[in-house]
Design a protein around this motif. Structure first.
Motif, PDB file in Angstrom:
ATOM      1  N   HIS A 266       0.828  -1.194   0.000  1.00 58.19           N
ATOM      2  CA  HIS A 266       0.000   0.000   0.000  1.00 58.19           C
ATOM      3  C   HIS A 266       0.876   1.263   0.000  1.00 58.19           C
ATOM      4  CE1 HIS A 266      -3.604   2.338   1.849  1.00 58.19           C
ATOM      5  NE2 HIS A 266      -3.426   2.599   0.576  1.00 58.19           N
ATOM      6  N   ILE A 270       0.896   4.042  -2.890  1.00 61.43           N
ATOM      7  CA  ILE A 270       0.661   5.461  -2.579  1.00 61.43           C
ATOM      8  C   ILE A 270       1.752   6.307  -3.239  1.00 61.43           C
ATOM      9  CG2 ILE A 270       0.728   7.171  -0.728  1.00 61.43           C
ATOM     10  CD1 ILE A 270      -0.677   5.166   1.061  1.00 61.43           C
ATOM     11  N   ARG A 296     -10.843  -3.372   7.706  1.00 61.93           N
ATOM     12  CA  ARG A 296      -9.457  -3.574   7.314  1.00 61.93           C
ATOM     13  C   ARG A 296      -8.819  -4.710   8.093  1.00 61.93           C
ATOM     14  NH1 ARG A 296      -5.264  -1.079  10.237  1.00 61.93           N
ATOM     15  NH2 ARG A 296      -6.032  -0.356  12.227  1.00 61.93           N
ATOM     16  N   VAL A 319       7.707  -3.416  24.433  1.00 63.98           N
ATOM     17  CA  VAL A 319       6.906  -2.660  23.471  1.00 63.98           C
ATOM     18  C   VAL A 319       6.027  -3.584  22.657  1.00 63.98           C
ATOM     19  CG1 VAL A 319       8.617  -0.855  23.280  1.00 63.98           C
ATOM     20  CG2 VAL A 319       8.673  -2.761  21.702  1.00 63.98           C
ATOM     21  N   HIS A 320       5.111  -2.951  21.999  1.00 66.74           N
ATOM     22  CA  HIS A 320       4.168  -3.654  21.155  1.00 66.74           C
ATOM     23  C   HIS A 320       4.711  -3.593  19.733  1.00 66.74           C
ATOM     24  CE1 HIS A 320       0.223  -5.089  20.100  1.00 66.74           C
ATOM     25  NE2 HIS A 320       0.135  -4.169  19.181  1.00 66.74           N
ATOM     26  N   GLU A 322       4.081  -4.237  15.842  1.00 63.63           N
ATOM     27  CA  GLU A 322       3.028  -4.479  14.854  1.00 63.63           C
ATOM     28  C   GLU A 322       3.658  -5.063  13.602  1.00 63.63           C
ATOM     29  OE1 GLU A 322      -0.264  -3.090  15.181  1.00 63.63           O
ATOM     30  OE2 GLU A 322      -0.065  -1.365  16.522  1.00 63.63           O
ATOM     31  N   PRO A 324       1.876  -6.699  10.380  1.00 64.68           N
ATOM     32  CA  PRO A 324       0.802  -7.303   9.594  1.00 64.68           C
ATOM     33  C   PRO A 324       1.361  -8.098   8.414  1.00 64.68           C
ATOM     34  CG  PRO A 324       1.032  -5.014   9.014  1.00 64.68           C
ATOM     35  CD  PRO A 324       2.040  -5.283  10.085  1.00 64.68           C
TER      36      PRO A 324
ATOM     37  N   ARG B 522       0.707   7.973  23.208  1.00 60.18           N
ATOM     38  CA  ARG B 522       1.315   6.693  22.874  1.00 60.18           C
ATOM     39  C   ARG B 522       2.188   6.943  21.655  1.00 60.18           C
ATOM     40  NH1 ARG B 522      -1.147   3.260  19.493  1.00 60.18           N
ATOM     41  NH2 ARG B 522      -0.148   1.228  19.237  1.00 60.18           N
ATOM     42  N   ALA B 549       5.156   1.550  20.636  1.00 64.65           N
ATOM     43  CA  ALA B 549       4.932   0.445  19.718  1.00 64.65           C
ATOM     44  C   ALA B 549       5.946   0.590  18.609  1.00 64.65           C
ATOM     45  CB  ALA B 549       3.517   0.487  19.164  1.00 64.65           C
ATOM     46  N   ALA B 551       6.940  -0.521  14.619  1.00 64.94           N
ATOM     47  CA  ALA B 551       6.438  -1.108  13.379  1.00 64.94           C
ATOM     48  C   ALA B 551       7.500  -0.939  12.310  1.00 64.94           C
ATOM     49  CB  ALA B 551       5.148  -0.437  12.947  1.00 64.94           C
ATOM     50  N   ALA B 555       4.734  -1.973   7.633  1.00 64.68           N
ATOM     51  CA  ALA B 555       3.488  -2.006   8.384  1.00 64.68           C
ATOM     52  C   ALA B 555       2.889  -0.619   8.557  1.00 64.68           C
ATOM     53  CB  ALA B 555       3.729  -2.634   9.748  1.00 64.68           C
ATOM     54  N   THR B 557       1.103   1.462   6.719  1.00 70.75           N
ATOM     55  CA  THR B 557      -0.301   1.726   6.403  1.00 70.75           C
ATOM     56  C   THR B 557      -1.223   1.023   7.392  1.00 70.75           C
ATOM     57  OG1 THR B 557      -0.091  -0.035   4.785  1.00 70.75           O
ATOM     58  CG2 THR B 557      -0.052   2.213   3.966  1.00 70.75           C
ATOM     59  N   TYR B 558      -0.728  -0.051   7.949  1.00 67.06           N
ATOM     60  CA  TYR B 558      -1.539  -0.780   8.921  1.00 67.06           C
ATOM     61  C   TYR B 558      -1.712   0.034  10.202  1.00 67.06           C
ATOM     62  CZ  TYR B 558      -2.950  -4.642  11.950  1.00 67.06           C
ATOM     63  OH  TYR B 558      -3.622  -5.453  12.820  1.00 67.06           O
ATOM     64  N   VAL B 559      -0.630   0.679  10.623  1.00 64.49           N
ATOM     65  CA  VAL B 559      -0.724   1.423  11.878  1.00 64.49           C
ATOM     66  C   VAL B 559      -1.251   2.846  11.668  1.00 64.49           C
ATOM     67  CG1 VAL B 559       1.070   0.141  13.073  1.00 64.49           C
ATOM     68  CG2 VAL B 559       1.694   2.127  11.759  1.00 64.49           C
ATOM     69  N   HIS B 561      -3.817   4.098  10.483  1.00 63.27           N
ATOM     70  CA  HIS B 561      -5.234   4.364  10.751  1.00 63.27           C
ATOM     71  C   HIS B 561      -5.449   4.881  12.164  1.00 63.27           C
ATOM     72  CE1 HIS B 561      -6.790   2.451   7.092  1.00 63.27           C
ATOM     73  NE2 HIS B 561      -5.707   1.700   7.199  1.00 63.27           N
ATOM     74  N   THR B 562      -4.581   4.461  13.061  1.00 66.32           N
ATOM     75  CA  THR B 562      -4.815   4.818  14.457  1.00 66.32           C
ATOM     76  C   THR B 562      -4.049   6.070  14.874  1.00 66.32           C
ATOM     77  OG1 THR B 562      -2.971   3.422  15.082  1.00 66.32           O
ATOM     78  CG2 THR B 562      -5.136   2.408  15.093  1.00 66.32           C
ATOM     79  N   VAL B 591       2.306   8.421   3.168  1.00 65.97           N
ATOM     80  CA  VAL B 591       1.250   7.609   3.771  1.00 65.97           C
ATOM     81  C   VAL B 591       0.406   8.457   4.714  1.00 65.97           C
ATOM     82  CG1 VAL B 591       0.825   5.650   5.288  1.00 65.97           C
ATOM     83  CG2 VAL B 591       2.537   5.471   3.510  1.00 65.97           C
ATOM     84  N   ALA B 594      -1.874  10.458   2.669  1.00 61.75           N
ATOM     85  CA  ALA B 594      -2.945   9.632   2.108  1.00 61.75           C
ATOM     86  C   ALA B 594      -4.010   9.319   3.152  1.00 61.75           C
ATOM     87  CB  ALA B 594      -2.368   8.341   1.548  1.00 61.75           C
ATOM     88  N   HIS B 595      -3.600   9.287   4.412  1.00 62.77           N
ATOM     89  CA  HIS B 595      -4.565   9.001   5.470  1.00 62.77           C
ATOM     90  C   HIS B 595      -5.016  10.266   6.177  1.00 62.77           C
ATOM     91  CE1 HIS B 595      -2.835   5.012   4.831  1.00 62.77           C
ATOM     92  NE2 HIS B 595      -3.965   4.558   5.296  1.00 62.77           N
TER      93      HIS B 595
END
Lengths: 364, 690
Positions: A266, A270, A296, A319-320, A322, A324, B522, B549, B551, B555, B557-559, B561-562, B591, B594-595
């Motif tokens: 993605h 873009i 999504r 930490v978290h 991510e 995907p 965060r 967090a 990423a 990733a 575009t996945y994150v 959104h938030t 990105v 775009a969001h």
């Protein structure tokens, strides 16, 4: 037959065993790649159909639908398996209709015609009075033979789609172009190798999340004579202004022309859209899936975070992370879908879907 | 002449044919002139010198300078001046010779120093002003409007190096720049000057010329010894401690010998020389002269005492540096560098890593300050990375360089420092191209150097510059960071999800201080596989208690959104509003656009640059391609990419984000749109002049 109408059906224990084995094979990575999964699913369905002695079309479709549902539940990521179930359902309908026509005679041409080739609005209006003439209820003894032929056709199509897509490479890759691709994909690799046979182009390969696979692909392509420049994902936006075309492999094409692809795609599209670089998505027809990416998270799965952060890292405990597996790319980011039937724009995907699957089977 | 020949013969082997020819010509001419102009007295002196000399060439060289000085101080003709200057050039060339053994060079330097002192003292005797204050005497002579034959002669002289001509022409100015003289020397100068003033009235033109003639050799001797010093340090890396001890012993021995020789020569020549001039001196003059002489001697002694430990120190400090460099070297050598075939041809114009070869042979010789050499290695190996860190490290190294800078004789402080600065920067930029912050810092420093008054005291100038550097770091980096941190903190509200890409010291500071100020948010840190800095930054933030967090860029575009706000660091803000940031910044900005997530760029105004780029190709840096190869995979399919001409890993360092993707730039002045960069640049130009 709407899904709600069909009763949940009990499968034979031996069928269940087969399904369980198939699912575990896929989960354990014994069967990899959409193409292989599609072919194995098809074989599985064929076996099950063969074992269903003297079943009516209704019973057959019920069994196939049930298998499809189970596969869907067990493998929510492998949309191809469900697609194959849909294809077989469609085959059952078609063959049944043909047999009905042969035995009963074509009394109402319009009515029978509607069932198959996807309902256009006009036909729906015209055919409204005809009603539901053909049902799957009637028992037809010779259904399995033509069905087997039909499945063989589908298998041949799946087996040949890679070749037919790569044969279109010549029309899309020109001399001295700079092509960008992202991550490893066997179809893309074949496509690019085929293009190399005709023209001399340069390739930029974005690593993507699966680094080893991309590197292996870079090594293979360079061995095939393609000048490969390997870049980090971070550099994609930097080099995009020079890129002539982006060629990506997809995981699945969704209804409406959106596509499901490897994480990072993605962002890539873009950037491509920002620089107005055409994006060509290679999608064999078996990857077309009549699902919508409304949520999504529905289609996305989380991957193991190891590639982005090693477990040994001290910080990983606090930490978290991510990570995907897939990205959903909206249809307006894709210029062209190259299927084995030729190119089509994202807005035409709905039509391909209605030709491939029966609208009633969109939801298994 | 004899000794000259001895010397040149020994070094002939390493001369090129053209050099040889030139030397031969000069020697011939010198011989002619000598025969024409010099009496038999100096012959005696020369022969005495050469007889007494030990067999080493360098001693020959030193002794050679001796008789000529004496000879010159006696004769007034300008021709001899030419001869000597030529001979000195000759000597200089020989001192260039790198193949001379270390011992010889060291001995030569030591001996020359002694010879110089002796020469000074001796020259002081016949004419009053023949101390090390020759410059003053000349200038005063010129002030008196005596016809200065020297300058035209010098400039006509074809064999002279341009440097020398410049120096000769710059003499009147040089009187003001007594920077490298010790206090004692200055005192001696003053005393001597007084004496000179008294003598001035009686001086005729001959005297003036004579002193000018003397003057020449001195400067040359200085130069020769400087050169020797340089070549000496050149050799230093090969030394062990034992060697150093041995050479020091040698030096002592040779020095003693030379002292004996020179004493004898002096005795011979003094006796002959003193008689003609002494008659014209009054008692007062003699007294002044004596006083000046004493003071000069004292100063010289002090200088020599100071110099010896300095040499020792420099020599003993060499080995550890060498070890460190070797370490760096071995790391570099381990990977053979890519042949040019493997380069991406559309990046051919960029600073490519072939310059890393330079890292393996950093000139340790040279006049480069150790701090500069160290910084160079740190920059090249990316130990110091990040715009602010690089800028601070550079300023710190330059501060050390300025602190330890010793002004060569007869140079104006600002010019001398400027030259040293240029050499250092050239070295650093070869190892890694400067970032905008470094360029601005250098611009700032250059401006302050050029603003120093001409007659500035060396100590004061150094102090001023060091203070200015400290002020720059404090105001432009520290306080600016604080202001930006405050401004961004006001834009972060409780419950926000803040995303940042890469690692920026400024962004880290912003997030840390915002968290400490009680804003609860965060943080999502986005990094790439190849860079570890973002992970380290995240660890530090997590240690402060910020919920983090991580990423990967894939990733994003996945994150996204938030995310509520994106805060990015920048390497530079370009004149056209584009942001030059770490590779991936543009992707993040794209990105976020775009969001529809606002993207803020935090950038101090010292990173603003007047340059304009439209894409990442105009200016970029190619990082180490091996970074892309998977380190965890021992048999990665790409590990032998260098042998594959079709495969090129490309590791870009920067990318350019167009202003349309950036919501605003947060600077210490204000929160501005990107396109206001030229306004900030103009403001800074009017405000600070840089």
């Amino acid at each position: 037959m709407a899904p709600s109408e069909s009763p949940p059906r009990e499968l034979d224990s031996k069928h269940e065993d087969k399904i369980v084995k198939f699912v575990s094979d896929i989960r354990n990575g014994k069967i990899e790649g959409s193409n292989n999964i599609a072919l194995t699913t098809l074989s599985l369905l064929e076996q099950i159909i063969t074992e269903c002695e003297n079943a009516t079309a209704l019973e057959l479709s019920g069994v196939v639908r049930e298998v499809g549902r189970r596969l869907c539940r067990a493998l929510p990521q492998e949309l191809v398996a469900a697609n194959m179930a849909r294809r077989v359902l469609r085959a059952i309908r078609d063959e049944h209709r043909l047999l009905c026509e042969q035995s009963g005679g074509a009394t109402s041409g319009t009515g029978t015609g509607t069932e198959g080739s996807g309902d256009s609005l006009q036909r729906l209006v015209l055919a409204a009075h005809g009603g539901r003439r053909t049902t799957l209820g009637a028992a037809l003894p010779h259904l399995r033979e033509p069905l087997r032929d039909h499945i063989a056709e589908v298998r041949a199509e799946i087996e040949s789609c890679t070749a037919s897509i790569s044969s279109q490479a010549r029309a899309h890759v020109h001399a001295a172009e700079l092509i960008l691709t992202h991550g490893a994909s066997s179809l893309t690799e074949r496509f690019l190798k085929a293009a190399r046979r005709h023209t001399h182009y340069r390739l930029l390969l974005g690593e993507g999340p699966r680094v080893q696979e991309s590197h292996a692909m870079a090594a293979r392509l360079s061995a095939a004579g393609v000048p490969v420049t390997l870049i980090n994902d971070a550099s994609i936006a930097a080099v995009m202004s020079r890129v002539n075309k982006v060629v990506i492999g997809v995981r699945a094409v969704l209804a409406g022309g959106a596509l499901l692809a490897r994480a990072g795609t993605h962002g890539l599209t873009i950037a491509a859209k920002h620089y107005s670089v055409p994006v060509i998505a290679l999608c064999p027809l078996y990857k077309l899936s009549p699902l919508h990416a409304c949520d999504r998270y529905a289609l996305s799965a989380l991957d193991c975070p190891r590639p982005s952060m090693l477990y040994e890292c001290g910080e990983s405990s606090r930490v978290h992370v991510e990570c995907p597996r897939y990205d959903v790319v909206p249809p307006d980011h894709v210029t062209l879908f190259l299927t084995n039937l030729g190119g089509s724009s994202p807005s035409y995907i709905y039509r391909l879907l209605s030709e491939l699957y029966d609208p009633k089977d969109h939801q298994l | 002449m004899v000794s000259t020949e001895i010397h040149t013969e020994s070094t002939d082997l390493v001369y090129t044919s053209s050099k040889k020819r030139r030397i031969r010509r000069k020697r011939l001419q010198a011989a002619k002139n000598l025969i024409k102009n010099t009496g038999n007295t100096n012959k005696i002196s020369i022969e005495a010198g050469s007889d007494l000399l030990p067999n080493t060439d360098v001693n020959g060289l030193v002794a050679n300078t001796k008789p000529i000085i004496i000879d010159l101080s006696k004769s007034n003709s300008l021709k001899t001046q030419v001869v000597t200057s030529k001979q000195f050039i000759n000597l200089e060339m020989s001192s260039h010779d790198e193949k001379k053994s270390r011992d010889e060079v060291l001995a030569a330097r030591e001996a020359k120093k002694l010879a110089k002192l002796k020469g000074k003292n001796k020259a002081g005797a016949p004419i009053e002003v023949k101390k090390d204050l020759h410059t003053e005497s000349i200038v005063e002579a010129e002030k008196k409007n005596c016809k200065s034959d020297l300058e035209p002669k010098v400039s006509k002289e074809p064999s002279k190096s341009k440097d020398e001509v410049d120096r000769a022409l710059a003499k009147p100015i040089e009187i003001e720049s007594v920077g490298d003289k010790t206090k004692e020397e200055i005192k001696a100068d003053r005393a001597a000057k007084k004496a000179a003033k008294q003598a001035k009235k009686k001086k005729d033109e001959d005297n003036v010329v004579g002193s000018a003639v003397i003057n020449k050799p001195f400067s040359d001797v200085n130069k020769v010894s400087d050169k020797n010093k340089a070549s000496d340090i050149n050799k230093a890396p090969d030394m062990t401690v034992k060697d150093v001890v041995d050479t020091l012993k040698d030096i002592a021995a040779v020095a003693r010998e030379v002292q004996d020789v020179t004493a004898k020569v002096q005795a011979i020549s003094m006796g002959q020389k003193k008689t003609p001039t002494e008659e014209s001196k009054s008692k007062a003059e003699l007294r002044a002269e004596r006083r000046a002489k004493q003071e000069a001697q004292r100063a010289a002694k002090q200088a020599s005492v100071q110099q010896v430990p300095k040499i020792e120190k420099s020599e003993s400090s060499e080995p550890p540096k060498e070890v460190k460099l070797l370490k760096a070297k071995s790391v570099e050598i381990a990977k053979p560098k890519s042949p040019s075939v493997n380069r991406v041809n559309w990046f051919e114009h960029l600073h490519v890593e072939h310059d890393k070869d330079y890292l393996t042979n950093i000139p340790i010789n040279s006049n480069l300050h150790p701090a500069i050499v160290k910084l160079g290695v740190q920059l090249a190996t990316r130990v110091v990375s990040g715009s602010n860190a690089r800028c601070i490290a550079l300023l710190d190294a330059l501060k050390k360089m300025i602190r330890d800078y010793s002004l060569p004789a007869r140079t104006e402080f600002s010019r001398g420092l400027e030259a040293a600065l240029t050499a250092s920067l050239q070295h650093l930029w070869r190892l890694r191209q400067p970032c905008a912050a470094q360029e601005n810092a250098v611009k700032f420093l250059r401006r302050h150097i050029s603003q120093l008054p001409n007659n500035v005291d060396e100590f004061d100038a150094k102090k001023t510059l060091q203070e200015e550097i400290d002020r720059y770091i404090r105001e432009q980096i520290e306080m600016a960071g604080e202001a930006i941190s405050l401004a961004v903190r006001n834009k972060i509200s409780n419950g926000d999800n803040i995303l940042t890409y890469g690692s920026s010291s400024l962004v880290e500071r912003i997030l840390r201080e915002a968290w400490e100020a009680g804003v609860r948010f965060r943080a999502v840190i986005v990094g790439t596989r190849t860079r570890h800095a973002p992970r380290h930054m995240m660890r530090r933030l997590a240690a402060c208690g910020v919920p983090c967090a991580y990423a990967d860029l894939t990733a994003l575009t996945y994150v996204m959104h938030t995310i509520d706000k994106v805060i990015l660091g920048a390497s530079a803000l370009l004149g056209n509003g584009c942001v030059l940031g770490a590779a991936g910044t543009a992707q993040t900005a794209l990105v976020s656009r775009a969001h529809n997530v606002p993207a803020l760029v935090a950038c101090e105004t010292h990173k603003f640059s007047a340059r304009v780029h439209t894409d990442a190709f105009v200016y970029n840096e190619i990082g180490d391609p091996d970074e892309l190869i998977d380190k965890n995979d021992s048999n990665s399919p790409l590990k032998d990419w260098r042998s594959n001409p079709n495969l090129t890993p490309l590791n870009l360092t920067y990318d350019v984000t167009p202003p349309s993707l950036i919501t605003a730039v947060v600077t210490e002045l204000a929160i501005l749109p990107c396109t206001s960069a030229p306004v900030v640049l103009r403001f800074k130009l009017s405000e600070y002049g840089v």
